[in-house]
Enzyme design. Structure first.
Site, PDB file in Angstrom:
ATOM      1  N   SER A 146      57.740  53.609  13.718  1.00 26.29           N
ATOM      2  CA  SER A 146      57.532  52.705  12.587  1.00 26.29           C
ATOM      3  C   SER A 146      58.688  51.707  12.486  1.00 26.29           C
ATOM      4  CB  SER A 146      57.348  53.529  11.304  1.00 26.29           C
ATOM      5  OG  SER A 146      56.857  52.727  10.256  1.00 26.29           O
ATOM      6  N   ASP A 222      45.891  55.497  11.101  1.00 24.30           N
ATOM      7  CA  ASP A 222      47.148  55.153  10.431  1.00 24.30           C
ATOM      8  C   ASP A 222      46.851  54.210   9.260  1.00 24.30           C
ATOM      9  OD1 ASP A 222      49.688  53.958   9.793  1.00 24.30           O
ATOM     10  OD2 ASP A 222      50.411  54.500  11.782  1.00 24.30           O
ATOM     11  N   HIS A 255      50.048  58.326  10.534  1.00 23.64           N
ATOM     12  CA  HIS A 255      51.408  57.789  10.688  1.00 23.64           C
ATOM     13  C   HIS A 255      52.470  58.885  10.634  1.00 23.64           C
ATOM     14  CE1 HIS A 255      53.851  54.148  10.817  1.00 23.64           C
ATOM     15  NE2 HIS A 255      54.648  54.622   9.887  1.00 23.64           N
TER      16      HIS A 255
END
Length: 277
Positions: A146, A222, A255
């Site tokens: 991320s 996600d 995620h």
């Protein structure tokens, strides 16, 4: 530079340690984790940069990376994501301030005194690791998740030749083109978007930065995929520049660190193959 050992545990025949030192770059105490595999070394080093809200513990505790790293003889280094502590600027939101350093050197108040994560990760911490651990700094890889995927990509692109391998899990590929990045880059660097380009993987590639190849895993479930991550922008930038991108879209994965845990062995083996060359 004094290094304080906070804890060490035997893990898969190697040693998982947590450490702290006083950083000249951030002006604060900084923590990081190192997994040293079995054997005398020196060992090739793989850096893992974590995402928003994370510390050095998230990857180290949740990813389950040590078993494969021990087998492959890889040292894993996991830094914190920002300076912390009393007197360090912060924001009420999770995506700015402490826990959200975005791996930049801030130029704007109130962030300038401490938020120098680019210099910390690119210069200060590698020098410390090289001096204190059996690390082969001639063989390095870097990966992240991320916000940390953004960090891994941009650091590799800005330092050609340093990293034999670069990969990412659900990276923010173009902070200039998503709400997380626009907020952070405006706050840390100011309104001049030209100054942002050094911290945007797609912009760096379009400006001529190169790495031989990139591995990215992206979960198709996600929640941040469409609004923040936009892997298609990296796909297009790599195609324009002739960079070999392996972008694996993983159906059903989100995620979280469950996603990272599911594919971390693939990434470590991918890094090991390139670090062995």
């Amino acid at each position: 530079m004094t290094l304080e050992t906070l804890s060490t545990q035997l893990c898969h025949g190697g040693v998982q340690g947590f450490y702290r030192h006083q950083s000249a770059e951030t002006g604060t105490a900084m923590r990081f984790a190192v997994f040293t595999p079995p054997g005398e070394g020196p060992h090739p080093v793989v850096w893992f940069l974590a995402g928003l809200t994370c510390t050095e513990e998230n990857f180290t505790v949740k990813a389950g990376a040590q078993q494969a790293a021990a087998e492959l003889g890889l040292m894993l280094v996991a830094p914190d994501t920002s300076p912390r502590g009393d007197g360090v600027a912060d924001d009420a939101a999770y995506d700015m301030g402490q826990g959200a350093g975005f791996y930049v050197d801030a130029t704007q108040a109130p962030w300038t005194p401490h938020f120098r994560m680019r210099s910390y990760i690119e210069r200060e911490l590698p020098a410390l690791v090289a001096g204190a651990f059996p690390a082969d700094m001639g063989r390095q890889g870097i990966m992240g998740h991320s916000m940390g995927g953004h960090g891994a990509l941009t650091i590799a692109l800005r330092n050609p030749g340093r990293f034999a391998a670069v990969s990412a899990f659900a990276p923010i590929v173009s902070p200039m083109n998503c709400p997380w990045g626009e907020k952070a880059l405006t706050g840390y660097l100011g309104a001049d978007r030209a100054a942002w380009r050094a911290y945007d993987a797609c912009a760096l590639i379009d400006d001529g930065a190169q790495v031989p190849e990139i591995l990215v895993d992206q979960g198709e479930a996600d929640n941040f995929l469409e609004g923040q991550l936009k892997p298609q922008l990296l796909e297009a930038a790599c195609a324009r520049a002739g960079i070999a991108l392996t972008l694996r879209r993983q159906p059903g994965y989100d995620h979280s660190y469950w996603f990272i845990q599911s594919f971390i062995d693939d990434h470590l083996r991918w890094h090991a193959a390139r670090l062995a060359r």
